[in-house]
Structures are given as structure tokens and as C-alpha cells.
Motif scaffolding. Structure first.
Motif, PDB file in Angstrom:
ATOM      1  N   ALA A 185       0.832  -1.208   0.000  1.00 16.20           N
ATOM      2  CA  ALA A 185       0.000   0.000   0.000  1.00 16.20           C
ATOM      3  C   ALA A 185       0.866   1.258   0.000  1.00 16.20           C
ATOM      4  O   ALA A 185       0.570   2.234  -0.705  1.00 16.20           O
ATOM      5  CB  ALA A 185      -0.922  -0.015   1.219  1.00 16.20           C
ATOM      6  N   LEU A 186       1.939   1.273   0.784  1.00 23.69           N
ATOM      7  CA  LEU A 186       2.836   2.429   0.826  1.00 23.69           C
ATOM      8  C   LEU A 186       3.482   2.667  -0.533  1.00 23.69           C
ATOM      9  O   LEU A 186       3.571   3.812  -1.000  1.00 23.69           O
ATOM     10  CB  LEU A 186       3.920   2.222   1.889  1.00 23.69           C
ATOM     11  N   ILE A 187       3.922   1.591  -1.178  1.00 18.88           N
ATOM     12  CA  ILE A 187       4.556   1.729  -2.492  1.00 18.88           C
ATOM     13  C   ILE A 187       3.557   2.276  -3.506  1.00 18.88           C
ATOM     14  O   ILE A 187       3.875   3.160  -4.313  1.00 18.88           O
ATOM     15  CB  ILE A 187       5.134   0.374  -2.951  1.00 18.88           C
ATOM     16  N   SER A 188       2.314   1.788  -3.471  1.00 19.65           N
ATOM     17  CA  SER A 188       1.290   2.267  -4.417  1.00 19.65           C
ATOM     18  C   SER A 188       0.950   3.733  -4.176  1.00 19.65           C
ATOM     19  O   SER A 188       0.479   4.420  -5.089  1.00 19.65           O
ATOM     20  CB  SER A 188       0.029   1.412  -4.299  1.00 19.65           C
ATOM     21  N   ALA A 189       1.173   4.217  -2.947  1.00 22.62           N
ATOM     22  CA  ALA A 189       0.893   5.620  -2.624  1.00 22.62           C
ATOM     23  C   ALA A 189       2.093   6.518  -2.898  1.00 22.62           C
ATOM     24  O   ALA A 189       2.047   7.716  -2.600  1.00 22.62           O
ATOM     25  CB  ALA A 189       0.472   5.754  -1.165  1.00 22.62           C
ATOM     26  N   GLY A 190       3.184   5.958  -3.436  1.00 19.80           N
ATOM     27  CA  GLY A 190       4.342   6.773  -3.797  1.00 19.80           C
ATOM     28  C   GLY A 190       5.466   6.756  -2.795  1.00 19.80           C
ATOM     29  O   GLY A 190       6.461   7.466  -2.979  1.00 19.80           O
ATOM     30  N   PHE A 191       5.352   5.958  -1.715  1.00 20.15           N
ATOM     31  CA  PHE A 191       6.423   5.860  -0.728  1.00 20.15           C
ATOM     32  C   PHE A 191       7.307   4.662  -1.095  1.00 20.15           C
ATOM     33  O   PHE A 191       6.904   3.505  -0.924  1.00 20.15           O
ATOM     34  CB  PHE A 191       5.849   5.683   0.681  1.00 20.15           C
ATOM     35  N   GLU A 192       8.512   4.927  -1.592  1.00 21.77           N
ATOM     36  CA  GLU A 192       9.411   3.856  -2.008  1.00 21.77           C
ATOM     37  C   GLU A 192       9.777   2.966  -0.825  1.00 21.77           C
ATOM     38  O   GLU A 192       9.743   3.383   0.335  1.00 21.77           O
ATOM     39  CB  GLU A 192      10.678   4.457  -2.620  1.00 21.77           C
ATOM     40  N   TYR A 193      10.170   1.738  -1.153  1.00 19.51           N
ATOM     41  CA  TYR A 193      10.493   0.749  -0.103  1.00 19.51           C
ATOM     42  C   TYR A 193      11.573   1.281   0.843  1.00 19.51           C
ATOM     43  O   TYR A 193      11.512   1.044   2.055  1.00 19.51           O
ATOM     44  CB  TYR A 193      10.965  -0.556  -0.745  1.00 19.51           C
ATOM     45  N   SER A 194      12.544   2.017   0.297  1.00 20.86           N
ATOM     46  CA  SER A 194      13.643   2.525   1.127  1.00 20.86           C
ATOM     47  C   SER A 194      13.175   3.534   2.163  1.00 20.86           C
ATOM     48  O   SER A 194      13.907   3.839   3.115  1.00 20.86           O
ATOM     49  CB  SER A 194      14.718   3.168   0.241  1.00 20.86           C
ATOM     50  N   ARG A 195      11.946   4.062   2.007  1.00 20.09           N
ATOM     51  CA  ARG A 195      11.439   5.077   2.938  1.00 20.09           C
ATOM     52  C   ARG A 195      10.534   4.500   4.025  1.00 20.09           C
ATOM     53  O   ARG A 195      10.095   5.242   4.899  1.00 20.09           O
ATOM     54  CB  ARG A 195      10.664   6.154   2.163  1.00 20.09           C
ATOM     55  N   HIS A 196      10.250   3.225   3.982  1.00 14.35           N
ATOM     56  CA  HIS A 196       9.281   2.655   4.916  1.00 14.35           C
ATOM     57  C   HIS A 196       9.723   2.735   6.367  1.00 14.35           C
ATOM     58  O   HIS A 196       8.894   2.715   7.277  1.00 14.35           O
ATOM     59  CB  HIS A 196       8.963   1.205   4.534  1.00 14.35           C
ATOM     60  N   SER A 197      11.026   2.834   6.599  1.00 13.21           N
ATOM     61  CA  SER A 197      11.528   2.968   7.968  1.00 13.21           C
ATOM     62  C   SER A 197      11.751   4.429   8.346  1.00 13.21           C
ATOM     63  O   SER A 197      12.218   4.723   9.450  1.00 13.21           O
ATOM     64  CB  SER A 197      12.832   2.198   8.127  1.00 13.21           C
ATOM     65  N   GLN A 198      11.377   5.348   7.440  1.00 13.68           N
ATOM     66  CA  GLN A 198      11.483   6.779   7.730  1.00 13.68           C
ATOM     67  C   GLN A 198      10.462   7.171   8.794  1.00 13.68           C
ATOM     68  O   GLN A 198       9.369   6.623   8.877  1.00 13.68           O
ATOM     69  CB  GLN A 198      11.240   7.582   6.454  1.00 13.68           C
ATOM     70  N   PHE A 199      10.818   8.154   9.625  1.00 16.50           N
ATOM     71  CA  PHE A 199       9.908   8.591  10.684  1.00 16.50           C
ATOM     72  C   PHE A 199       8.872   9.581  10.127  1.00 16.50           C
ATOM     73  O   PHE A 199       9.183  10.384   9.240  1.00 16.50           O
ATOM     74  CB  PHE A 199      10.677   9.251  11.833  1.00 16.50           C
ATOM     75  N   VAL A 200       7.670   9.513  10.670  1.00 20.43           N
ATOM     76  CA  VAL A 200       6.580  10.396  10.240  1.00 20.43           C
ATOM     77  C   VAL A 200       6.966  11.861  10.417  1.00 20.43           C
ATOM     78  O   VAL A 200       6.606  12.720   9.603  1.00 20.43           O
ATOM     79  CB  VAL A 200       5.292  10.069  11.032  1.00 20.43           C
ATOM     80  N   GLY A 201       7.733  12.155  11.466  1.00 26.31           N
ATOM     81  CA  GLY A 201       8.135  13.534  11.738  1.00 26.31           C
ATOM     82  C   GLY A 201       8.975  14.158  10.649  1.00 26.31           C
ATOM     83  O   GLY A 201       9.116  15.384  10.584  1.00 26.31           O
ATOM     84  N   ASP A 202       9.553  13.329   9.754  1.00 25.28           N
ATOM     85  CA  ASP A 202      10.391  13.848   8.674  1.00 25.28           C
ATOM     86  C   ASP A 202       9.599  14.144   7.404  1.00 25.28           C
ATOM     87  O   ASP A 202      10.171  14.598   6.415  1.00 25.28           O
ATOM     88  CB  ASP A 202      11.505  12.841   8.339  1.00 25.28           C
ATOM     89  N   LEU A 203       8.290  13.867   7.405  1.00 17.36           N
ATOM     90  CA  LEU A 203       7.475  14.055   6.207  1.00 17.36           C
ATOM     91  C   LEU A 203       7.031  15.508   6.074  1.00 17.36           C
ATOM     92  O   LEU A 203       6.871  16.227   7.064  1.00 17.36           O
ATOM     93  CB  LEU A 203       6.233  13.158   6.246  1.00 17.36           C
ATOM     94  N   SER A 204       6.797  15.923   4.832  1.00 14.74           N
ATOM     95  CA  SER A 204       6.193  17.232   4.583  1.00 14.74           C
ATOM     96  C   SER A 204       4.695  17.162   4.884  1.00 14.74           C
ATOM     97  O   SER A 204       4.144  16.078   5.101  1.00 14.74           O
ATOM     98  CB  SER A 204       6.398  17.638   3.120  1.00 14.74           C
ATOM     99  N   GLY A 205       4.038  18.337   4.878  1.00 19.82           N
ATOM    100  CA  GLY A 205       2.603  18.361   5.138  1.00 19.82           C
ATOM    101  C   GLY A 205       1.824  17.538   4.128  1.00 19.82           C
ATOM    102  O   GLY A 205       0.900  16.797   4.474  1.00 19.82           O
ATOM    103  N   GLY A 206       2.196  17.652   2.836  1.00 18.71           N
ATOM    104  CA  GLY A 206       1.509  16.885   1.800  1.00 18.71           C
ATOM    105  C   GLY A 206       1.707  15.387   1.957  1.00 18.71           C
ATOM    106  O   GLY A 206       0.787  14.597   1.745  1.00 18.71           O
ATOM    107  N   GLU A 207       2.915  14.984   2.354  1.00 19.64           N
ATOM    108  CA  GLU A 207       3.198  13.563   2.546  1.00 19.64           C
ATOM    109  C   GLU A 207       2.440  13.004   3.747  1.00 19.64           C
ATOM    110  O   GLU A 207       1.911  11.887   3.707  1.00 19.64           O
ATOM    111  CB  GLU A 207       4.706  13.359   2.721  1.00 19.64           C
TER     112      GLU A 207
END
Length: 584
Positions: free
Chosen positions: A399-421
Motif C-alpha cells: 500500500a505504501l509503495i502504491s501511494a508513492g512511498f518507495e520501499y527505502s522510505r518505509h523505515s522513515q519517521f513520520v516527523g520527517d514528512l512534509s505536510g503533503g506527505e
């Protein structure tokens, strides 16, 4: 048309990505440009480069000497929080001129919709819509030739949005407007910059027509690329065949021809038509239809901002069923978000039901909070989804990949996302949970044009019920089939959207004044009213000041004179002279 600014081969790179790769463009007097692009492509950065608050890595931006440029920021600068409305505007004038120019500040504040009682208010206490008016006033006080507006429609209620539309329609200068509001862009712009693939595509068309033309260009490029690829494949196959024959028959001539064809393949690949990478996102919302007549009912309900707060408005009787997509409309502060939060609190039993809110016992309810606080900064993307749904980890990854979040980003913290992300991640979480009823509070605030179109499309296919607080007219018209208006302390249902708009527009246009290049072009009645408040001595000082400006400008060489300003000064000299009963 005279050139206001031009850019040649500008590059700009952040610590993590390249935003611009050598776009060149020219902005001329009379251009009213809409700047669009997906979240994170660099629209705000481009405005900062044009304004000079950021410097390009390479390339050059040249601003014409006669061009005075002002920027309307996306949010209120922190240093203005604790100053009064009057002082926030006076601060834009040279310190030595503030006392004698205060009449202009007062006149502009009145024109922009502030009453005299507002002038002493702290800026921090104003609403989001009032902040937008203040930031516009701070830009206009210097009578600019070019305005740079960074998403001024964000967080505005519909009446204030209509006011902004009227203002931009009647303003006589040039501007670059960053916005994700297609309706606003179509109404007030005559050119469009589409920022994508690290460059600018220019169209002398309003937004919707420009995007349609861009699609036509993209389709033509796709067909050319397909034709070129066929030729590349043909030459590659021929080269392989010749190379194979050269080895089999030990024929140097065939091997040499194969090498020549391979070099041709490289040249064809280098010159092949490039295709756009497109938007990096996909947004969808899926839900379930509950086989029941009613998902929630409300009767004799008083809506309050907090458990013990004052009542904002009342609801006599309303209900929501599967298939309803209800737009809740009204001014900021009228209680729209408070209604959704009250329903949510009753649903999750934060407060006990008083009997006038009833949810179906099997109804599963999802809530999109415009603050996005339902997502925790210290969760990874994969863990954030686990809070909403019990689907397996592999399904969450897909689901994350289909929404544009690459596999390498799945361990990224939510706090690092932009408002749109963050917005798209929350939408994805709500979709995976398959709710019967969705309550969406300002879901378009952080979405780009593509995201808004995807949201409108996916809401139309949502099987459950939807309550959405929004000021986005495209979303309202494309996705909603019921309309609730909160006004004068009461929630009422409307079936004719055009009549509803006319009611709201009628309230907003009373604040609209036609403002041209100069404050002196204000309405005669308002000018007269304000002029009576200016003492005779101040008017005489202003008259002398204007005559000096005119005299000094006339002494310059013709090519350095400013005819527009001369015309404005003469008009103001005539007006003041008439007020003072002086012979011209």
C-alpha cells in the motif's frame, strides 16, 4: 510589453535533491501567472529565488530597475505576532515617513476590509483570513509592480476566498500566484507556469486550459518516444544480427557495420524524446457500505468548541446514510470543525452521549484531523499504518509503495514528512481501515492539484458515508451530493449550490473594493470619508510632498521618467487641492 524580470539557466539544489535544472523564463508587465506543480517540486523556493531571499546555485535572475516587487508570505512572520495591526503596516514604510504617511495606511486598512476598531488589535489574535489581508496590505503599501503570492488561499474560509478572488481580479499589477485552487487560478490568471521535471513549462493560458494543453504535449511526446523506441529496437536487432554473422563467418566487414550501428543506437538514445516523470503520488479512499438506513442521527444538538465552551450553532435534526457525501460550509470560526470533533468524541466515548447524537452500533467511523496529529512523529511509516488497521506487514508495504512511498522510505519517521506527505499517509491509513463513515476536516489543505483531483474521484467511489469540511469549490461540486451551511447560529441544508454561493458571495463582496496600482484609485465615497479625518495641516504637507515628487521626476530624462506615477501624483494633487478648496 516591458520586461519586469528574467531568469537565465537557473539551478538550485537542496541538501537532498535538485529542484531546478536550467529553466529560463521572462515575466512581463501585464502577466498574471499561476504557478502550479506537485507538493515538494519547489514552487515556494522559486518565489524566494525571484524575490532574492534565496540565491540560485548557478544562473542569473535579473529584475528591471523600474520594477518594484513585493512578496506575500504563505504564513504570518513570527515577528508580527505581538504588534498591532497599524504598526505592522507602518513598519513597511521608511521610519522618517511614517508620521506623514499614516493617512495612507489608514486608507488602505479601510479598503482591505479592516474597521477602525481593528487597528489596535494584536496581529496574533487575528484569524487566518485576516492574516492574509494584512500580508496583502503590507505588500500593497509600497505600490508594487509585481506581487509574489505564496498559497494565499490556504486555510481561508469560502467567503474570504471569494474576497481574495475579487481582489486579484481588480488589482491592476502583475503577479505570480502559487495555489492549488484551480477555480481561483482559472478566474484571475492569464498565464500558467507548470513546474515539474526540474524545469518550467510556460503556457499563455489559465490553469485548466494550460493543464489540458500540457496533456496534449505529453501525449505527443509519448507517441514520438514510442516511435523512436521502435527504431532503436530495430537498429539494435540489426546490429546484433550483423555482429553474430561477423563472428560466425569471421567477416570483419560485417563486424565493422555492427559497431557502426551500435554507435547509431547510442546517438538515437541520447536524442530520444524525454517523458515526464509525472506526479509521484497516488491517493485513494476505500470504505464499506453498511446495510442500514442511518449511520448517524443528530437532533436538537448544540455544537460547542469544547465540553464547557459557549454554543456556536444548533442543529434541529439531521441524519447521514451510506452514499451521502455532505459538504459542511461556513466562515472560519463558525463551528464546522467543532461539529466533526464533537461527533468523533461521542463515537470513541471520550464524552458520554446526551441522547441527541446516535451512531449505528455497527458503524465504524474514521476521522481526518486537519492538524494531522493522529500520526505520531516518532512512528515509522510502516508502523503508523498499524495503528489504524490490522492488515499484515506485507500488505502495508504494498500500500505504501502504491501511494508513492518507495520501499527505502518505509523505515522513515513520520516527523520527517512534509505536510503533503503526512496528508497522503493519513488518507492511506483511513483507506486501509475500510470505514463505514468518514469525517474529513479540511482534507485539501496539504494537497496539490493532482491530489485534489484524486481525492474528488475517490470520494465519488466511496461506498460509505462522508462528512467533509472544505472550502474547495472543485471538491464540493465534483464530489458532494448534500450541502450544509452554518450561518447565524444555525445549520441548514441547501439543495441549490448556486444559491448557496450567492448568499456567501453577497456577504463577502461587501468588503471588496477595487484597488488599482495606487491607493488613490479607491472608491470616492471611502476616500472622502477618510479624508475628512485628516487634518488640514497634514494634507498641506502631503500636497507639497507630491508636488516635489512630480517636479523632480519631470526633471529626469524622458526615458527615466515614470508616467504612471506622474499620473497618480497629479490625480492625488487635484483631489487634495479640491478638499482644501485651493485654486488649481
Amino acid at each position: 510589453m516591458s520586461t519586469l524580470l528574467s531568469a537565465q539557466s537557473i539551478h538550485f539544489q537542496t541538501s537532498s535533491t535538485i529542484l531546478f535544472e536550467a529553466p529560463s523564463f521572462t515575466l512581463r508587465k501585464g502577466d498574471r501567472i499561476g504557478l502550479v506543480g506537485h507538493n515538494g517540486c519547489g514552487k515556494s523556493t522559486l518565489l524566494q529565488l525571484l524575490y532574492g531571499s534565496k540565491i540560485p546555485s548557478s544562473g542569473e535572475i535579473t529584475v528591471a530597475k523600474q520594477c518594484l516587487m513585493e512578496r506575500v508570505e504563505q504564513s504570518l512572520p513570527q515577528e508580527l505576532e505581538n504588534v498591532t495591526l497599524m504598526n505592522a503596516l507602518l513598519a513597511k514604510l521608511p521610519e522618517d515617513d511614517r508620521e506623514q504617511e499614516q493617512w495612507r495606511v489608514e486608507l488602505l486598512l479601510a479598503e482591505i476590509g479592516f474597521s477602525e476598531q481593528d487597528w489596535g488589535l494584536n496581529v496574533g489574535s487575528l484569524s487566518g483570513g485576516q492574516h492574509t489581508r494584512l500580508l496583502l496590505s503590507r505588500a500593497l503599501i509600497s505600490q508594487p509592480d509585481l506581487l509574489l503570492l505564496d498559497e494565499p488561499s490556504n486555510h481561508l474560509d469560502l467567503p474570504t476566498l471569494l474576497w481574495l478572488e475579487h481582489f486579484l481580479l481588480h488589482w491592476q499589477g502583475s503577479f505570480v500566484l502559487v495555489s492549488h485552487d484551480r477555480r481561483l487560478l482559472d478566474k484571475v490568471t492569464n498565464c500558467t507556469w507548470i513546474l515539474r521535471d526540474k524545469t518550467l513549462n510556460y503556457f499563455q493560458l489559465p490553469c485548466s486550459a494550460a493543464l489540458t494543453e500540457q496533456e496534449r504535449v505529453d501525449e505527443a511526446a509519448r507517441l514520438r518516444n514510442l516511435s523512436e523506441q521502435k527504431e532503436i529496437n530495430r537498429v539494435e536487432q540489426s546490429a546484433k544480427r550483423l555482429a553474430n554473422w561477423g563472428r560466425v563467418y569471421d567477416n570483419e566487414d560485417l563486424a565493422r557495420k555492427a559497431k557502426t550501428m551500435e554507435r547509431r543506437v547510442e546517438r538515437l538514445k541520447e536524442s530520444q524524446t524525454e517523458l515526464t516523470s509525472g506526479t509521484p503520488w497516488q491517493l485513494s479512499l476505500k470504505g464499506e457500505r453498511l446495510n442500514a438506513n442511518q449511520l448517524v442521527t443528530m437532533s436538537d444538538l448544540g455544537v460547542v468548541p469544547a465540553r464547557h465552551g459557549p454554543q456556536l450553532f444548533s442543529i434541529e435534526e439531521q441524519m447521514v446514510k451510506s452514499g451521502d457525501r455532505i459538504a459542511i460550509i461556513g466562515r472560519n470560526g463558525c463551528g464546522k470543525s467543532s461539529l466533526l470533533k464533537m461527533l468523533w468524541q461521542h463515537c470513541i466515548k471520550v464524552v458520554e452521549s446526551e441522547g441527541n447524537i446516535r451512531f449505528h452500533p455497527r458503524c465504524r467511523v474514521g476521522f481526518y484531523d486537519q492538524s494531522l496529529k493522529q500520526l505520531h512523529d516518532d512512528d515509522t511509516l510502516i508502523d503508523a499504518l498499524d495503528t489504524f488497521t490490522n492488515v499484515g506487514e506485507e500488505a502495508r508495504k504494498i500500500a505504501l509503495i502504491s501511494a508513492g512511498f518507495e520501499y527505502s522510505r518505509h523505515s522513515q519517521f513520520v516527523g520527517d514528512l512534509s505536510g503533503g506527505e503526512r496528508s497522503r499517509l493519513l488518507m492511506l491509513a483511513l483507506s486501509l481501515a475500510q470505514y463505514h463513515l468518514l469525517m474529513l476536516d479540511e482534507p485539501t489543505n496539504h494537497l496539490d492539484l493532482d491530489g485534489k483531483e484524486q481525492l474528488a474521484s475517490t470520494l465519488n467511489q466511496f461506498d460509505g458515508g462522508v462528512l467533509v469540511v472544505t472550502h474547495d469549490r472543485e471538491l464540493i461540486e465534483k464530489s458532494c451530493n448534500r450541502f450544509w451551511l452554518i450561518q447565524d447560529g444555525l445549520l441548514t441544508e441547501w439543495h441549490d449550490l448556486e444559491k448557496l454561493y450567492s448568499v456567501i458571495d453577497g456577504n463577502s463582496t461587501t468588503l471588496t473594493v477595487r484597488i488599482g496600482d495606487s491607493i488613490s484609485q479607491s472608491m470616492d465615497e471611502l476616500t472622502q470619508q477618510k479624508s475628512e479625518q485628516i487634518c488640514e495641516e497634514t494634507m498641506l504637507e502631503q500636497l507639497c510632498h507630491l508636488e516635489t515628487l512630480l517636479e523632480e521626476d519631470l526633471k529626469r530624462k524622458p526615458k527615466h521618467q515614470k508616467p504612471n506615477l506622474q499620473h497618480q501624483w497629479r490625480e492625488e494633487i487635484t483631489r487634495i487641492s479640491q478638499l482644501l478648496s485651493l485654486e488649481l
